[in-house]
Design an enzyme around this catalytic site. Sequence first.
Site, PDB file in Angstrom:
ATOM      1  N   CYS A 119       2.731   8.692   1.528  1.00 35.02           N
ATOM      2  CA  CYS A 119       2.939   7.830   2.691  1.00 35.02           C
ATOM      3  C   CYS A 119       3.348   6.459   2.157  1.00 35.02           C
ATOM      4  CB  CYS A 119       1.665   7.742   3.522  1.00 35.02           C
ATOM      5  SG  CYS A 119       1.808   6.677   4.970  1.00 35.02           S
ATOM      6  N   GLU A 155       0.822  -1.214   0.000  1.00 39.54           N
ATOM      7  CA  GLU A 155       0.000   0.000   0.000  1.00 39.54           C
ATOM      8  C   GLU A 155       0.853   1.260   0.000  1.00 39.54           C
ATOM      9  OE1 GLU A 155      -2.450  -0.154   3.446  1.00 39.54           O
ATOM     10  OE2 GLU A 155      -3.630  -1.858   2.744  1.00 39.54           O
ATOM     11  N   CYS A 174       3.932  -6.549   8.307  1.00 35.50           N
ATOM     12  CA  CYS A 174       4.801  -6.112   9.401  1.00 35.50           C
ATOM     13  C   CYS A 174       4.909  -7.224  10.438  1.00 35.50           C
ATOM     14  CB  CYS A 174       4.253  -4.843  10.056  1.00 35.50           C
ATOM     15  SG  CYS A 174       5.307  -4.182  11.372  1.00 35.50           S
ATOM     16  N   CYS A 191       1.651  -4.681  16.286  1.00 34.61           N
ATOM     17  CA  CYS A 191       1.051  -3.781  17.275  1.00 34.61           C
ATOM     18  C   CYS A 191      -0.438  -4.084  17.360  1.00 34.61           C
ATOM     19  CB  CYS A 191       1.286  -2.326  16.881  1.00 34.61           C
ATOM     20  SG  CYS A 191       3.032  -1.861  16.900  1.00 34.61           S
ATOM     21  N   CYS A 225      -4.220   1.564   7.737  1.00 35.39           N
ATOM     22  CA  CYS A 225      -3.061   0.952   7.104  1.00 35.39           C
ATOM     23  C   CYS A 225      -3.153  -0.570   7.160  1.00 35.39           C
ATOM     24  CB  CYS A 225      -1.790   1.424   7.801  1.00 35.39           C
ATOM     25  SG  CYS A 225      -0.298   0.870   6.991  1.00 35.39           S
ATOM     26  N   CYS A 268      -3.069  -2.250  15.045  1.00 32.60           N
ATOM     27  CA  CYS A 268      -2.691  -1.997  13.651  1.00 32.60           C
ATOM     28  C   CYS A 268      -3.187  -3.092  12.714  1.00 32.60           C
ATOM     29  CB  CYS A 268      -1.171  -1.874  13.552  1.00 32.60           C
ATOM     30  SG  CYS A 268      -0.569  -1.553  11.885  1.00 32.60           S
TER      31      CYS A 268
END
Length: 429
Positions: free
Chosen positions: A151, A132, A158, A162, A379, A165
């Site tokens: 961005c 993205e 990832c 977290c 995200c 997220c």
Amino acid sequence: MALLQQACFVPLVRAARSRSLTIPPRASLVPALTKSTPHADSHVLLGMSEQELQQLAVDLGQEKYRGKQLYQLLYKRKMKEIKDLSHLPQVFKDNLQEAGWRVGRSPIHESVKAADGTVKLLIKLEDNRLVETVGIPVVDEDGGSMRLTACVSSQVGCPLRCSFCATGKGGFSRNLQRHEIIDQVLAIEDVFKNRVTNVVFMGMGEPMLNMKAVLDAHRCLNKDILIGQRMITISTVGVPNTIKKLASHKLQSTLAVSLHAPNQKLRESIVPSAKSYPLEALMKDCKDYFTETNRRVSFEYALLAGVNDATEHAIELAELLQRWGHSYHVNLIPFNPIEDSEYRRPYRKAVLAFSKALESRKITVSVRITRGLDANAACGQLRNKFQKSPLLTDSNIDDLKVEEGPLLTDSNNGDLKVEEQEDLAAVAC
């Protein structure tokens, strides 16, 4: 972190005290990255400097100036295929292709457009994985020039997971190569038909776990695409030993640290990887970063209703920052709800109270104001919708669908008085 958001800031006053603290080493709980990139980018033109392209031309039997022409075609005219590199001799193009060289641009798989003009792209990489990137346009009040922020992502997914997220929920695939990062900026420029003025490494992934590619891309964005270093922000949740390494490069870019809590226990519940990086050690590294670079550190703080948004948390945060120095800025981010999340967006009253508690203790603070909250806007959500494993078949890019929907207003914005700042991230993903 919330996506499709515009950063507006409330500048306040700063004051601080500092002290040093020695933290004993702890075993690292940051996951090792065993999934590397599937292929080296040694035969990709995008990301090479003018000198490297000139040497490539000489190595392929061409005059040195042909490399300069190639440089102009890549970074000024933004050509996507070797066959489209006009002004170059056909024999040079043939030699490049025969030697396995490629430009390194990737197609857009999906695009989502918010009513405010913000665009989120899903880019399909060579190995069919999706990444993205977001473009956020801001037109000056006089209707003149436009500031365009890209961005960008640094990883496919990832590994740090977290708790709030969406990217972490989608799993981790691999690091991005330098050209795959640079290509995101060029893709935003293609869509908007305008130059990108600001870049924030706040998309998918942890930039510090892919530092070499991030720094290589940073060099190219600055030297070749001509985006000023002070217009670039590198974000991190905190990875042991990496902030010190970044400081050694003495970049003039902003370091944004995702803090999200004022104490170690609460931070570990929100950011699991914090178990390997004690908060006091992180703060010491941030203080040393400022000493080394003379660049202010920005702390990102996602406000989660009933979790970390109480006035007591703000007071504790102010005390933490005041112990470690004065060159800090806190960027408050009201949580952007994602599917299947246990967290809620805080009320305006809580946001205001948190901000005022910091301000009253002379901490520089800003509140990131939501511009758009579209479907799959956070995200990682758009990527999760399409893929958690590589696509098996090619998609027809000609059928690219751009979804436009109404801008969802945020009553939390209320009567906050805001000003835009050029030196910090214009968006968080």
